[in-house]
Enzyme design. Structure first.
Site, PDB file in Angstrom:
ATOM      1  N   ASP A  13       0.859  -1.193   0.000  1.00  0.00           N
ATOM      2  CA  ASP A  13       0.000   0.000   0.000  1.00  0.00           C
ATOM      3  C   ASP A  13       0.892   1.239   0.000  1.00  0.00           C
ATOM      4  O   ASP A  13       2.073   1.182   0.355  1.00  0.00           O
ATOM      5  CB  ASP A  13      -0.913   0.028   1.236  1.00  0.00           C
ATOM      6  CG  ASP A  13      -1.858   1.234   1.226  1.00  0.00           C
ATOM      7  OD1 ASP A  13      -2.435   1.537   0.165  1.00  0.00           O
ATOM      8  OD2 ASP A  13      -2.004   1.898   2.272  1.00  0.00           O
ATOM      9  N   SER A  14       0.295   2.369  -0.378  1.00  0.00           N
ATOM     10  CA  SER A  14       1.039   3.620  -0.326  1.00  0.00           C
ATOM     11  C   SER A  14       1.443   3.949   1.116  1.00  0.00           C
ATOM     12  O   SER A  14       2.422   4.652   1.335  1.00  0.00           O
ATOM     13  CB  SER A  14       0.166   4.748  -0.868  1.00  0.00           C
ATOM     14  OG  SER A  14      -1.015   4.841  -0.091  1.00  0.00           O
ATOM     15  N   CYS A  76      -4.280  -1.532  -2.167  1.00  0.00           N
ATOM     16  CA  CYS A  76      -4.483  -0.095  -2.350  1.00  0.00           C
ATOM     17  C   CYS A  76      -5.357   0.077  -3.586  1.00  0.00           C
ATOM     18  O   CYS A  76      -5.013  -0.428  -4.667  1.00  0.00           O
ATOM     19  CB  CYS A  76      -3.120   0.563  -2.568  1.00  0.00           C
ATOM     20  SG  CYS A  76      -3.216   2.310  -2.977  1.00  0.00           S
ATOM     21  N   ASN A  77      -6.475   0.751  -3.418  1.00  0.00           N
ATOM     22  CA  ASN A  77      -7.393   0.932  -4.549  1.00  0.00           C
ATOM     23  C   ASN A  77      -6.799   1.839  -5.609  1.00  0.00           C
ATOM     24  O   ASN A  77      -6.993   1.632  -6.803  1.00  0.00           O
ATOM     25  CB  ASN A  77      -8.713   1.527  -4.057  1.00  0.00           C
ATOM     26  CG  ASN A  77      -9.506   0.524  -3.247  1.00  0.00           C
ATOM     27  OD1 ASN A  77     -10.352  -0.174  -3.769  1.00  0.00           O
ATOM     28  ND2 ASN A  77      -9.206   0.424  -1.962  1.00  0.00           N
ATOM     29  N   THR A  78      -6.076   2.868  -5.162  1.00  0.00           N
ATOM     30  CA  THR A  78      -5.494   3.819  -6.108  1.00  0.00           C
ATOM     31  C   THR A  78      -4.499   3.098  -7.011  1.00  0.00           C
ATOM     32  O   THR A  78      -4.520   3.266  -8.239  1.00  0.00           O
ATOM     33  CB  THR A  78      -4.806   4.960  -5.330  1.00  0.00           C
ATOM     34  OG1 THR A  78      -5.722   5.444  -4.330  1.00  0.00           O
ATOM     35  CG2 THR A  78      -4.420   6.102  -6.243  1.00  0.00           C
ATOM     36  N   GLU A 161      -3.824   9.119   7.927  1.00  0.00           N
ATOM     37  CA  GLU A 161      -2.350   9.076   7.983  1.00  0.00           C
ATOM     38  C   GLU A 161      -1.817   9.982   9.099  1.00  0.00           C
ATOM     39  O   GLU A 161      -0.764   9.735   9.652  1.00  0.00           O
ATOM     40  CB  GLU A 161      -1.730   9.491   6.635  1.00  0.00           C
ATOM     41  CG  GLU A 161      -1.893   8.470   5.519  1.00  0.00           C
ATOM     42  CD  GLU A 161      -0.840   7.342   5.536  1.00  0.00           C
ATOM     43  OE1 GLU A 161       0.330   7.605   5.807  1.00  0.00           O
ATOM     44  OE2 GLU A 161      -1.229   6.183   5.272  1.00  0.00           O
ATOM     45  N   CYS A 195     -11.273   2.476  -0.498  1.00  0.00           N
ATOM     46  CA  CYS A 195      -9.936   2.914  -0.097  1.00  0.00           C
ATOM     47  C   CYS A 195      -9.600   2.152   1.169  1.00  0.00           C
ATOM     48  O   CYS A 195     -10.413   2.092   2.098  1.00  0.00           O
ATOM     49  CB  CYS A 195      -9.908   4.419   0.163  1.00  0.00           C
ATOM     50  SG  CYS A 195      -8.311   4.976   0.803  1.00  0.00           S
ATOM     51  N   HIS A 197      -7.741   2.743   3.563  1.00  0.00           N
ATOM     52  CA  HIS A 197      -7.624   3.525   4.803  1.00  0.00           C
ATOM     53  C   HIS A 197      -8.967   3.697   5.514  1.00  0.00           C
ATOM     54  O   HIS A 197      -9.012   3.986   6.713  1.00  0.00           O
ATOM     55  CB  HIS A 197      -7.101   4.935   4.503  1.00  0.00           C
ATOM     56  CG  HIS A 197      -5.635   5.015   4.234  1.00  0.00           C
ATOM     57  ND1 HIS A 197      -5.054   4.496   3.108  1.00  0.00           N
ATOM     58  CD2 HIS A 197      -4.630   5.587   4.953  1.00  0.00           C
ATOM     59  CE1 HIS A 197      -3.748   4.745   3.136  1.00  0.00           C
ATOM     60  NE2 HIS A 197      -3.473   5.404   4.246  1.00  0.00           N
TER      61      HIS A 197
HETATM   62  N1  DGL Z   1      -4.985   3.218   0.632  1.00  0.00           N
HETATM   63  C1  DGL Z   1      -5.043   3.747  -0.678  1.00  0.00           C
HETATM   64  C2  DGL Z   1      -6.283   3.269  -1.402  1.00  0.00           C
HETATM   65  O1  DGL Z   1      -6.832   2.231  -1.061  1.00  0.00           O
HETATM   66  C3  DGL Z   1      -5.005   5.251  -0.847  1.00  0.00           C
HETATM   67  C4  DGL Z   1      -4.078   6.003  -0.068  1.00  0.00           C
HETATM   68  C5  DGL Z   1      -3.412   7.128  -0.779  1.00  0.00           C
HETATM   69  O2  DGL Z   1      -4.049   8.088  -1.233  1.00  0.00           O
HETATM   70  O3  DGL Z   1      -2.218   7.009  -0.854  1.00  0.00           O
HETATM   71  O4  DGL Z   1      -6.701   3.904  -2.334  1.00  0.00           O
END
Ligand code: DGL
Length: 278
Positions: A13-14, A76-78, A161, A195, A197
């Site tokens: 993940d990011s 991570c969805n992004t 975060e 997402c 998070h």
């Molecule tokens: N956790 C990431 C997601 O599922 C997004 C976090 C980010 O913006 O870096 O999209």
């Protein structure tokens, strides 16, 4: 699968969000070894361009491969929205055609047909995920009758975060984004948390969503889908080591990761810093 040495399953993940996926995966599949890689020094990815998310994600996948992983989950969805397809189609054949990278969008979308009654769903996610159109595209493939409305929530990841997810600021932004979502489509009866998070914001999301609306975090479904994948791919399964251990790497300071990760996980961890080349 000849040519592969058994190794841990990689989870990327990011930042910290992927830990919500990892903990569900570990609950379902505790026997395997895992390596978590959080690119915390470059998070959030949500507002970054396609090219940059792709470049960072590819780099993370290669790091996890170099640490022995044969199978990597983009938790991570992004990254799943902006990089998964290119990595699967263009990069894996060159890097190692036997290794695999999976995302989180498809497993989440697969279950939505059984959950929505009104056939109107909402997706909340980063600006990148919503703008990519990945959720509507995937939903249409499986359930053409379902109407999908997305709402970008650019402040939600920074709130998590920065450990502000229980603050009044979180209430303000969650209420605002959910109001916008339901203004666009009042018939929505289910909201996908698109997402990784967002499970940390679950209580507040439930508080500000209209009564009776299903709020759907994706960790459970991603874990179920991985278990199913390993059953259907016994050769890959044999190439996943089973020691029940997890290693954590972060591109930020290890101490910082350790402190914040404790919010997501119920265990003591000893993360290591991974220093990026550039
Ligand atoms: N956790 C990431 C997601 O599922 C997004 C976090 C980010 O913006 O870096 O999209």
């Amino acid at each position: 699968m000849s040519g592969l040495n058994p190794g841990p399953i990689g989870v990327f993940d990011s930042g910290y969000g992927g830990l919500t996926i990892l903990s569900e995966i570990k609950k379902k599949l505790p026997q395997y070894d895992y390596i978590y890689f959080g690119d915390n020094s470059r998070a959030p990815y949500g507002s970054r361009s396609f090219d940059v998310v792709y470049e960072f994600t590819k780099e993370a996948v290669e790091i996890l491969f170099s640490k022995g992983c044969n199978l990597v989950i983009l938790a991570c969805n992004t990254a799943s929205a902006k990089a998964l397809r290119t990595i699967q189609q263009n990069d894996l054949p060159k890097i190692n055609p036997q290794k695999r990278v999976l995302g989180v969008i498809r497993p989440t979308v697969e279950v939505i047909g059984q959950i929505t009654q009104s056939k109107h769903i909402g997706v909340v996610g980063t600006a990148g995920t919503i703008q990519s159109g990945s959720y509507p595209i995937e939903v249409k493939k499986l359930y053409p009758e379902i109407e999908v409305t997305g709402e970008p929530c650019p402040m939600w990841v920074p709130l998590v975060e920065n450990n502000e997810f229980e603050s009044e600021g979180a209430d303000y932004f969650i209420k605002k984004n959910l109001n916008q979502l339901f203004l666009k489509d009042p018939l929505i009866d289910s909201i996908i948390l698109g997402c990784t998070h967002y499970p940390l914001l679950l209580d507040k999301i439930k508080k500000y969503a209209p009564q009776g609306v299903n709020v759907i975090p994706q960790g459970h479904y991603v874990a179920e889908s991985l278990a199913d994948y390993l059953l259907r791919h016994p050769k890959m399964e044999q190439n996943c080591t089973k020691g029940g251990n997890t290693e954590y790497y972060t591109t930020e300071a290890a101490e910082k990761f350790k402190e914040s990760a404790s919010i997501f996980l119920n265990e003591e961890i000893n993360p290591k810093r991974y220093i990026l080349d550039k």
